[in-house]
Motif scaffolding. Structure first.
Motif, PDB file in Angstrom:
ATOM      1  N   ILE A  96    -111.052 117.879  32.733  1.00 22.15           N
ATOM      2  CA  ILE A  96    -111.852 117.004  31.867  1.00 22.15           C
ATOM      3  C   ILE A  96    -111.538 115.536  32.107  1.00 22.15           C
ATOM      4  O   ILE A  96    -112.292 114.648  31.681  1.00 22.15           O
ATOM      5  N   HIS A  97    -110.401 115.259  32.770  1.00 22.23           N
ATOM      6  CA  HIS A  97    -110.032 113.884  33.081  1.00 22.23           C
ATOM      7  C   HIS A  97    -110.271 113.554  34.556  1.00 22.23           C
ATOM      8  O   HIS A  97    -109.874 112.494  35.025  1.00 22.23           O
ATOM      9  N   LYS A  98    -110.905 114.483  35.261  1.00 22.53           N
ATOM     10  CA  LYS A  98    -111.213 114.269  36.677  1.00 22.53           C
ATOM     11  C   LYS A  98    -112.685 113.973  36.916  1.00 22.53           C
ATOM     12  O   LYS A  98    -113.029 113.080  37.699  1.00 22.53           O
ATOM     13  N   TYR A  99    -113.577 114.739  36.279  1.00 22.53           N
ATOM     14  CA  TYR A  99    -114.991 114.584  36.615  1.00 22.53           C
ATOM     15  C   TYR A  99    -115.536 113.256  36.076  1.00 22.53           C
ATOM     16  O   TYR A  99    -115.152 112.766  35.024  1.00 22.53           O
ATOM     17  N   THR A 100    -116.429 112.677  36.866  1.00 23.73           N
ATOM     18  CA  THR A 100    -117.006 111.367  36.520  1.00 23.73           C
ATOM     19  C   THR A 100    -118.512 111.430  36.296  1.00 23.73           C
ATOM     20  O   THR A 100    -119.121 110.435  35.929  1.00 23.73           O
ATOM     21  N   TRP A 101    -119.114 112.610  36.551  1.00 28.94           N
ATOM     22  CA  TRP A 101    -120.568 112.748  36.377  1.00 28.94           C
ATOM     23  C   TRP A 101    -120.892 114.144  35.874  1.00 28.94           C
ATOM     24  O   TRP A 101    -120.279 115.135  36.285  1.00 28.94           O
ATOM     25  N   LYS A 109    -120.501 119.552  36.847  1.00 29.10           N
ATOM     26  CA  LYS A 109    -119.665 118.353  36.710  1.00 29.10           C
ATOM     27  C   LYS A 109    -119.030 118.046  38.060  1.00 29.10           C
ATOM     28  O   LYS A 109    -118.555 118.948  38.744  1.00 29.10           O
ATOM     29  N   SER A 110    -119.023 116.767  38.419  1.00 28.15           N
ATOM     30  CA  SER A 110    -118.511 116.377  39.737  1.00 28.15           C
ATOM     31  C   SER A 110    -117.643 115.133  39.638  1.00 28.15           C
ATOM     32  O   SER A 110    -117.784 114.323  38.712  1.00 28.15           O
ATOM     33  N   GLN A 111    -116.786 115.003  40.615  1.00 28.06           N
ATOM     34  CA  GLN A 111    -115.930 113.818  40.749  1.00 28.06           C
ATOM     35  C   GLN A 111    -116.482 113.011  41.920  1.00 28.06           C
ATOM     36  O   GLN A 111    -116.125 113.224  43.075  1.00 28.06           O
ATOM     37  N   ILE A 112    -117.377 112.076  41.624  1.00 31.07           N
ATOM     38  CA  ILE A 112    -118.089 111.364  42.692  1.00 31.07           C
ATOM     39  C   ILE A 112    -117.822 109.866  42.700  1.00 31.07           C
ATOM     40  O   ILE A 112    -118.160 109.188  43.663  1.00 31.07           O
ATOM     41  N   GLU A 113    -117.249 109.321  41.629  1.00 35.34           N
ATOM     42  CA  GLU A 113    -116.837 107.914  41.623  1.00 35.34           C
ATOM     43  C   GLU A 113    -115.350 107.849  41.963  1.00 35.34           C
ATOM     44  O   GLU A 113    -114.571 108.704  41.526  1.00 35.34           O
TER      45      GLU A 113
END
Length: 206
Positions: A96-101, A109-113
């Motif tokens: 929950i503290h990793k995904y940015t979108w 949910k993705s970590q793209i930033e």
């Protein structure tokens, strides 16, 4: 410290647009002195994946997404060429503290930033995480990095002042030697003054 904030084309953009984007970003990075801290903050639209074989100097293994996409591969290549580290992949966090979108349907949910920093300054980066609570009317989460800076203090060099021992002038021998040296110095100054006066008179006549 130089902070570059930019926005990457989407993962479905033409290759030409991606190349143009990274060429422009590279031209900005090239203008920064090598010794300075460089931080690139970007919506890279990049999934970099967890496989860091051969690129441990760029990413860790704490990525939310298992595999990299096209933008992720381009980002890794850019960071490798510029000795940059992807900060958010270095720290062990809950998902929950990793995904940015988050997708519009709320399922994906993705970590793209990402926030990147030059490797030799990565020790100044002590935390990177996303925050879900901010009301920013967006499907993106805030991504915040915490830095600890050590400012170097440059001490001014203090010149030592030589102080003569004037008590020696109480002795006749030292007093006469001192007076003789003073007369010699003043004689040289007087000679220089006479030569300068003669030159000025010649200039006035001409």
């Amino acid at each position: 410290m130089h902070i570059i904030v930019c926005y990457d084309p989407t993962n479905y953009s033409p290759v030409e647009r991606e190349e143009e984007y990274y060429e422009e970003l590279q031209s900005v990075v090239d203008e920064i002195p090598e010794r300075d801290m460089k931080i690139v903050i970007d919506d890279f639209n990049a999934k970099v994946g967890r496989n860091n074989r051969g690129i441990k100097n760029v990413i860790g293994v704490e990525c939310l997404n298992e595999f990299a996409n096209k933008n992720g591969a381009l980002l890794i290549s850019f960071c490798s060429a510029n000795n940059l580290v992807i900060g958010g992949i270095l720290f062990q966090k809950k998902n929950i503290h990793k995904y940015t979108w988050t997708s519009p349907c709320g399922i994906y949910k993705s970590q793209i930033e990402h926030i990147t920093i030059n490797k030799e300054r990565s020790g100044n980066l002590i935390n990177v995480r996303s925050y879900r609570g901010a009301d920013i009317s967006s499907d993106h989460q805030l991504l915040i990095a915490t830095l600890k800076l050590k400012l170097k203090v440059h001490n001014r060099k203090v010149e030592r002042i030589y102080r003569g021992d004037t008590t020696k002038l109480l002795e006749e021998e030292h007093r006469e030697t001192f007076a003789s040296e003073c007369r010699k110095e003043f004689a040289v100054l007087e000679t220089l003054r006479e030569e300068e006066q003669a030159i000025n008179e010649q200039i006035s006549v001409s």
